[in-house]
Design a protein around this motif. Structure first.
Motif, mmCIF file in Angstrom:
data_model
loop_
_atom_site.group_PDB
_atom_site.id
_atom_site.type_symbol
_atom_site.label_atom_id
_atom_site.label_comp_id
_atom_site.label_asym_id
_atom_site.label_seq_id
_atom_site.Cartn_x
_atom_site.Cartn_y
_atom_site.Cartn_z
ATOM 1 N N HIS A 68 0.805 -1.232 0.000
ATOM 2 C CA HIS A 68 0.000 0.000 0.000
ATOM 3 C C HIS A 68 0.839 1.283 0.000
ATOM 4 O O HIS A 68 0.291 2.371 0.174
ATOM 5 C CB HIS A 68 -0.950 0.020 1.204
ATOM 6 N N VAL A 69 2.145 1.151 -0.197
ATOM 7 C CA VAL A 69 3.009 2.324 -0.038
ATOM 8 C C VAL A 69 2.620 3.481 -0.953
ATOM 9 O O VAL A 69 2.715 4.648 -0.571
ATOM 10 C CB VAL A 69 4.502 1.942 -0.239
ATOM 11 N N TRP A 70 2.124 3.184 -2.170
ATOM 12 C CA TRP A 70 1.858 4.263 -3.136
ATOM 13 C C TRP A 70 0.415 4.761 -3.100
ATOM 14 O O TRP A 70 0.006 5.546 -3.965
ATOM 15 C CB TRP A 70 2.188 3.799 -4.564
ATOM 16 N N ASP A 71 -0.383 4.312 -2.127
ATOM 17 C CA ASP A 71 -1.812 4.633 -2.163
ATOM 18 C C ASP A 71 -2.107 6.135 -2.088
ATOM 19 O O ASP A 71 -3.120 6.592 -2.601
ATOM 20 C CB ASP A 71 -2.565 3.908 -1.038
ATOM 21 N N LYS A 72 -1.260 6.872 -1.404
ATOM 22 C CA LYS A 72 -1.408 8.338 -1.365
ATOM 23 C C LYS A 72 -0.388 8.946 -2.321
ATOM 24 O O LYS A 72 0.809 8.767 -2.161
ATOM 25 C CB LYS A 72 -1.171 8.876 0.063
ATOM 26 N N ARG A 73 -0.882 9.672 -3.312
ATOM 27 C CA ARG A 73 -0.029 10.148 -4.399
ATOM 28 C C ARG A 73 1.164 10.963 -3.893
ATOM 29 O O ARG A 73 2.255 10.894 -4.453
ATOM 30 C CB ARG A 73 -0.885 10.980 -5.356
#
Ligand code: FE2
Length: 275
Positions: A68-73
């Protein structure tokens, strides 16, 4: 050296427990260094700069992540500017950020942290076993103490990583499933191991999310918008005691604190009492 590894910090309830409880936990258990998996710290998916900075301010030294590391842009720029925020080392070459970090514990002792992701029932990544070989080799000369976050779904893959690294690192700590397992132990050659550290977040939930939407998805098969839950927050972690000279772990102990336990610990820490 005593290292605290905090299981997946989930949403505001998880961040609040860390903010309220970490100083007391650190004082009462004589902790030298804190690592936490934070991939679900912002609204249950991803990590923002604001959440990351708050967690570092609360006393976390190194933050690990996973699928989930990239879930927040905004993490795409944040991770490049914050070396204490890791993503799995076995992502594609050229991915932003880094998968390893050498930090300094109390007294300046170097500690290596490696973040790696499994690939059984997970998004595709490079071979985690070969990736940790390279990461361990790169930091072995500098660090006696090395902590590996093995972020994976399958217990077998995590157990395999524990045995694979036994005697080469101080600890292999599993994350991602959000359910604390009862198998914490020190393996024969001195590596502390647990299949999953658990979740620091709302436990009256389905691995952190509000139950209704998740149940609806299971019942209907339709896509549903999931929201983080809030009830029954618990702080779950492990404490690893290790020999500075050899890097071998002596003990690994599970922590599973309710919000009341956190409040009691704050009171005890204020009074200088042991818990
Ligand atoms: Fe995950």
């Amino acid at each position: 050296m005593r290292i605290l590894f905090i299981g997946d910090v989930f949403g505001r309830p998880g961040r609040d427990l860390v903010r309220r409880g970490l100083a007391a936990l650190t004082a009462l258990h004589d902790i030298d260094l804190v690592v936490a998996n934070v991939e679900n710290a912002s609204a249950g998916a991803g990590i923002t700069r604001e959440s990351g900075e708050a967690l570092l301010d609360a006393g976390i030294d190194v933050m690990t992540t996973g699928n989930h590391v990239w879930d927040k842009r905004e993490v795409l720029t944040y991770i490049g500017a914050e070396p204490r925020l890791l993503r799995p080392v076995n992502m594609a070459p050229g991915a932003p950020g880094r998968g390893t970090f050498v930090t300094r514990a109390v007294g300046g002792r170097p500690v290596g942290v490696i973040n790696v992701m499994g690939r059984v029932f997970m998004p595709p990544v490079d071979n985690p076993f070969l990736a940790v070989d390279a990461a361990v080799a790169a930091m072995a000369a500098e660090c006696r103490i090395i902590i590996v976050d093995m972020h994976a779904e399958a217990s077998a893959e995590k157990i395999a990583m524990g045995w694979y690294l036994d005697g080469r690192v101080t600890a292999v700590v599993g994350t991602h499933t959000h359910v604390q397992t009862a198998d914490a132990r020190v393996l024969p050659r001195g590596t502390a191991y647990i299949t999953d550290t658990g979740m620091t977040g709302p436990h009256d939930s389905i691995i952190g999310m509000a139950r209704e939407a998740v149940l609806n998805r299971f019942l209907t098969g339709l896509p549903t918008r999931m929201e983080p839950a809030s009830d029954n927050p618990r702080l779950q972690a492990v404490i690893i005691e290790a020999d500075d000279q050899t890097g071998r772990a002596a003990t690994i102990e599970r922590i599973d604190w309710s919000a009341d336990d956190v409040s009691q610990a704050r009171g005890a820490a204020d009074n200088g009492e042991p818990v």
